[in-house]
Design a protein around this motif. Sequence first.
Motif, PDB file in Angstrom:
ATOM      1  N   GLN A   1       0.827  -1.178   0.000  1.00 49.04           N
ATOM      2  CA  GLN A   1       0.000   0.000   0.000  1.00 49.04           C
ATOM      3  C   GLN A   1       0.876   1.248   0.000  1.00 49.04           C
ATOM      4  OE1 GLN A   1       0.647  -1.981   2.415  1.00 49.04           O
ATOM      5  NE2 GLN A   1       0.577  -1.022   4.433  1.00 49.04           N
ATOM      6  N   VAL A   2       0.254   2.355  -0.393  1.00 51.72           N
ATOM      7  CA  VAL A   2       0.989   3.609  -0.470  1.00 51.72           C
ATOM      8  C   VAL A   2       1.290   4.126   0.936  1.00 51.72           C
ATOM      9  CG1 VAL A   2       0.873   6.017  -1.196  1.00 51.72           C
ATOM     10  CG2 VAL A   2      -0.011   4.219  -2.697  1.00 51.72           C
ATOM     11  N   GLN A   3       2.542   4.494   1.127  1.00 55.94           N
ATOM     12  CA  GLN A   3       2.937   5.098   2.399  1.00 55.94           C
ATOM     13  C   GLN A   3       3.889   6.250   2.160  1.00 55.94           C
ATOM     14  OE1 GLN A   3       4.441   1.812   4.891  1.00 55.94           O
ATOM     15  NE2 GLN A   3       2.668   2.183   6.214  1.00 55.94           N
ATOM     16  N   LEU A   4       3.737   7.282   2.958  1.00 53.73           N
ATOM     17  CA  LEU A   4       4.647   8.417   2.981  1.00 53.73           C
ATOM     18  C   LEU A   4       5.079   8.595   4.425  1.00 53.73           C
ATOM     19  CD1 LEU A   4       2.489  10.911   0.876  1.00 53.73           C
ATOM     20  CD2 LEU A   4       4.334   9.463   0.036  1.00 53.73           C
ATOM     21  N   VAL A   5       6.381   8.613   4.670  1.00 59.91           N
ATOM     22  CA  VAL A   5       6.884   8.713   6.030  1.00 59.91           C
ATOM     23  C   VAL A   5       7.894   9.854   6.106  1.00 59.91           C
ATOM     24  CG1 VAL A   5       8.063   7.556   7.912  1.00 59.91           C
ATOM     25  CG2 VAL A   5       6.555   6.246   6.401  1.00 59.91           C
ATOM     26  N   GLU A   6       7.516  10.893   6.850  1.00 63.13           N
ATOM     27  CA  GLU A   6       8.408  12.033   7.021  1.00 63.13           C
ATOM     28  C   GLU A   6       9.355  11.813   8.192  1.00 63.13           C
ATOM     29  OE1 GLU A   6       4.253  13.774   6.030  1.00 63.13           O
ATOM     30  OE2 GLU A   6       5.111  12.219   7.300  1.00 63.13           O
ATOM     31  N   SER A   7      10.518  12.421   8.102  1.00 58.11           N
ATOM     32  CA  SER A   7      11.470  12.415   9.210  1.00 58.11           C
ATOM     33  C   SER A   7      12.369  13.638   9.079  1.00 58.11           C
ATOM     34  CB  SER A   7      12.323  11.131   9.194  1.00 58.11           C
ATOM     35  OG  SER A   7      13.063  11.041   7.994  1.00 58.11           O
ATOM     36  N   GLY A   8      13.134  13.893  10.133  1.00 61.26           N
ATOM     37  CA  GLY A   8      14.104  14.977  10.091  1.00 61.26           C
ATOM     38  C   GLY A   8      13.711  16.234  10.838  1.00 61.26           C
ATOM     39  N   GLY A   9      12.502  16.260  11.378  1.00 63.36           N
ATOM     40  CA  GLY A   9      12.100  17.432  12.136  1.00 63.36           C
ATOM     41  C   GLY A   9      12.835  17.518  13.471  1.00 63.36           C
ATOM     42  N   SER A  25       6.626   4.659  -0.521  1.00 66.15           N
ATOM     43  CA  SER A  25       6.547   3.261  -0.913  1.00 66.15           C
ATOM     44  C   SER A  25       5.149   2.992  -1.457  1.00 66.15           C
ATOM     45  CB  SER A  25       6.851   2.341   0.265  1.00 66.15           C
ATOM     46  OG  SER A  25       5.931   2.552   1.319  1.00 66.15           O
ATOM     47  N   GLY A  26       5.040   1.919  -2.227  1.00 66.01           N
ATOM     48  CA  GLY A  26       3.736   1.521  -2.753  1.00 66.01           C
ATOM     49  C   GLY A  26       3.393   2.129  -4.098  1.00 66.01           C
ATOM     50  N   PHE A  27       4.269   2.959  -4.634  1.00 70.76           N
ATOM     51  CA  PHE A  27       4.065   3.499  -5.970  1.00 70.76           C
ATOM     52  C   PHE A  27       5.430   3.887  -6.533  1.00 70.76           C
ATOM     53  CE2 PHE A  27       4.651   8.101  -5.209  1.00 70.76           C
ATOM     54  CZ  PHE A  27       4.583   8.146  -3.823  1.00 70.76           C
ATOM     55  N   THR A  28       5.459   4.122  -7.829  1.00 70.25           N
ATOM     56  CA  THR A  28       6.713   4.470  -8.498  1.00 70.25           C
ATOM     57  C   THR A  28       6.918   5.969  -8.411  1.00 70.25           C
ATOM     58  OG1 THR A  28       6.410   2.607  -9.997  1.00 70.25           O
ATOM     59  CG2 THR A  28       8.025   4.287 -10.624  1.00 70.25           C
ATOM     60  N   LEU A  29       7.822   6.391  -7.543  1.00 63.52           N
ATOM     61  CA  LEU A  29       8.028   7.815  -7.286  1.00 63.52           C
ATOM     62  C   LEU A  29       8.322   8.590  -8.565  1.00 63.52           C
ATOM     63  CD1 LEU A  29       8.278  10.138  -5.269  1.00 63.52           C
ATOM     64  CD2 LEU A  29      10.682   9.490  -4.962  1.00 63.52           C
ATOM     65  N   ASP A  30       9.065   7.970  -9.487  1.00 66.38           N
ATOM     66  CA  ASP A  30       9.456   8.648 -10.730  1.00 66.38           C
ATOM     67  C   ASP A  30       8.257   9.273 -11.450  1.00 66.38           C
ATOM     68  OD1 ASP A  30      12.147   6.535 -11.830  1.00 66.38           O
ATOM     69  OD2 ASP A  30      11.020   6.377  -9.973  1.00 66.38           O
ATOM     70  N   ASN A  77      13.568   6.476  -3.566  1.00 68.85           N
ATOM     71  CA  ASN A  77      12.136   6.699  -3.303  1.00 68.85           C
ATOM     72  C   ASN A  77      11.918   7.751  -2.219  1.00 68.85           C
ATOM     73  OD1 ASN A  77      11.141   4.693  -5.151  1.00 68.85           O
ATOM     74  ND2 ASN A  77      11.823   3.149  -3.691  1.00 68.85           N
ATOM     75  N   THR A  78      12.716   8.789  -2.276  1.00 69.83           N
ATOM     76  CA  THR A  78      12.692   9.793  -1.216  1.00 69.83           C
ATOM     77  C   THR A  78      12.713  11.204  -1.791  1.00 69.83           C
ATOM     78  OG1 THR A  78      13.835   8.286   0.286  1.00 69.83           O
ATOM     79  CG2 THR A  78      13.853  10.613   0.879  1.00 69.83           C
ATOM     80  N   ALA A  99      -0.473  12.490  -4.906  1.00 69.61           N
ATOM     81  CA  ALA A  99      -1.734  12.101  -5.544  1.00 69.61           C
ATOM     82  C   ALA A  99      -1.398  11.057  -6.610  1.00 69.61           C
ATOM     83  CB  ALA A  99      -2.417  13.313  -6.161  1.00 69.61           C
ATOM     84  N   VAL A 100      -1.834   9.828  -6.379  1.00 70.82           N
ATOM     85  CA  VAL A 100      -1.540   8.726  -7.290  1.00 70.82           C
ATOM     86  C   VAL A 100      -2.869   8.097  -7.698  1.00 70.82           C
ATOM     87  CG1 VAL A 100       0.700   8.392  -6.169  1.00 70.82           C
ATOM     88  CG2 VAL A 100      -1.277   7.042  -5.431  1.00 70.82           C
ATOM     89  N   PRO A 101      -2.869   7.175  -8.650  1.00 68.87           N
ATOM     90  CA  PRO A 101      -4.148   6.637  -9.136  1.00 68.87           C
ATOM     91  C   PRO A 101      -5.055   6.057  -8.053  1.00 68.87           C
ATOM     92  CG  PRO A 101      -2.416   6.065 -10.659  1.00 68.87           C
ATOM     93  CD  PRO A 101      -1.743   6.698  -9.484  1.00 68.87           C
ATOM     94  N   THR A 102      -4.473   5.534  -6.991  1.00 71.72           N
ATOM     95  CA  THR A 102      -5.306   4.922  -5.950  1.00 71.72           C
ATOM     96  C   THR A 102      -5.846   5.923  -4.940  1.00 71.72           C
ATOM     97  OG1 THR A 102      -3.309   4.430  -4.693  1.00 71.72           O
ATOM     98  CG2 THR A 102      -4.185   2.684  -6.103  1.00 71.72           C
ATOM     99  N   GLY A 103      -5.420   7.167  -5.040  1.00 70.93           N
ATOM    100  CA  GLY A 103      -5.938   8.162  -4.109  1.00 70.93           C
ATOM    101  C   GLY A 103      -4.927   9.225  -3.772  1.00 70.93           C
ATOM    102  N   ARG A 104      -5.293  10.043  -2.776  1.00 72.32           N
ATOM    103  CA  ARG A 104      -4.415  11.114  -2.290  1.00 72.32           C
ATOM    104  C   ARG A 104      -3.913  10.725  -0.911  1.00 72.32           C
ATOM    105  NH1 ARG A 104      -8.007  16.448  -4.020  1.00 72.32           N
ATOM    106  NH2 ARG A 104      -8.267  15.843  -6.193  1.00 72.32           N
ATOM    107  N   TYR A 105      -2.606  10.889  -0.730  1.00 76.26           N
ATOM    108  CA  TYR A 105      -1.998  10.383   0.492  1.00 76.26           C
ATOM    109  C   TYR A 105      -1.166  11.437   1.181  1.00 76.26           C
ATOM    110  CZ  TYR A 105      -3.368   5.885  -1.410  1.00 76.26           C
ATOM    111  OH  TYR A 105      -4.096   4.844  -1.915  1.00 76.26           O
ATOM    112  N   TRP A 106      -1.251  11.400   2.527  1.00 76.15           N
ATOM    113  CA  TRP A 106      -0.445  12.270   3.373  1.00 76.15           C
ATOM    114  C   TRP A 106       0.414  11.410   4.291  1.00 76.15           C
ATOM    115  CZ3 TRP A 106      -0.711  17.564   2.936  1.00 76.15           C
ATOM    116  CH2 TRP A 106      -1.823  18.096   2.269  1.00 76.15           C
TER     117      TRP A 106
END
Length: 116
Positions: A1-9, A25-30, A77-78, A99-106
Motif C-alpha cells: 500500500q501507499v505510504q509516505l513517512v516524514e522524518s528529520g524534524g 513506498s507503494g508506488f513508483t516515485l518517478d 524513493n525519497t 496524488a496517485v491513481p489509488t488516491g491522495r496520500y499524506w
Amino acid sequence: QVQLVESGGGLVQPGGSLRLSCATSGFTLDNYAIGWFRQAPGKEREGVSCISNSDGSTYYADSVKGRFTISRDNAKNTVYLQMNSLEREDTAVYYCYAAVPTGRYWGQGTQVTVSS
C-alpha cells in the motif's frame, strides 16, 4: 500500500537548518509530483513546495523562497526539503503529499520547532 513517512524534524534555533525526508513506498516515485505542506498551531495547512515528476521543476511559497530547497532521489524513493535560515514563523508540522491513481496520500507529519 501507499505510504509516505516524514522524518528529520526537530528543535532548531532561528537561523539554523534542517533537512526533512519523505520516504515513499507503494508506488513508483518517478511518475508523480510530490508536495510539502505545513500546518502551524491554529492555522490552516498551507503548501510549502512541490517538485514535478517530469522535468524536476519546482514551486515554492513566497514565504520560503530562497531559503528552502526541494529535491528528489527516485532511486531511494525519497523526497527532501532542505530548510535554511529558519525563522520562528516556520514552526509547524510538515507533511508530504502525493496524488496517485489509488488516491491522495499524506504522511503522518514531522514537527519543526524554531525557537531560541
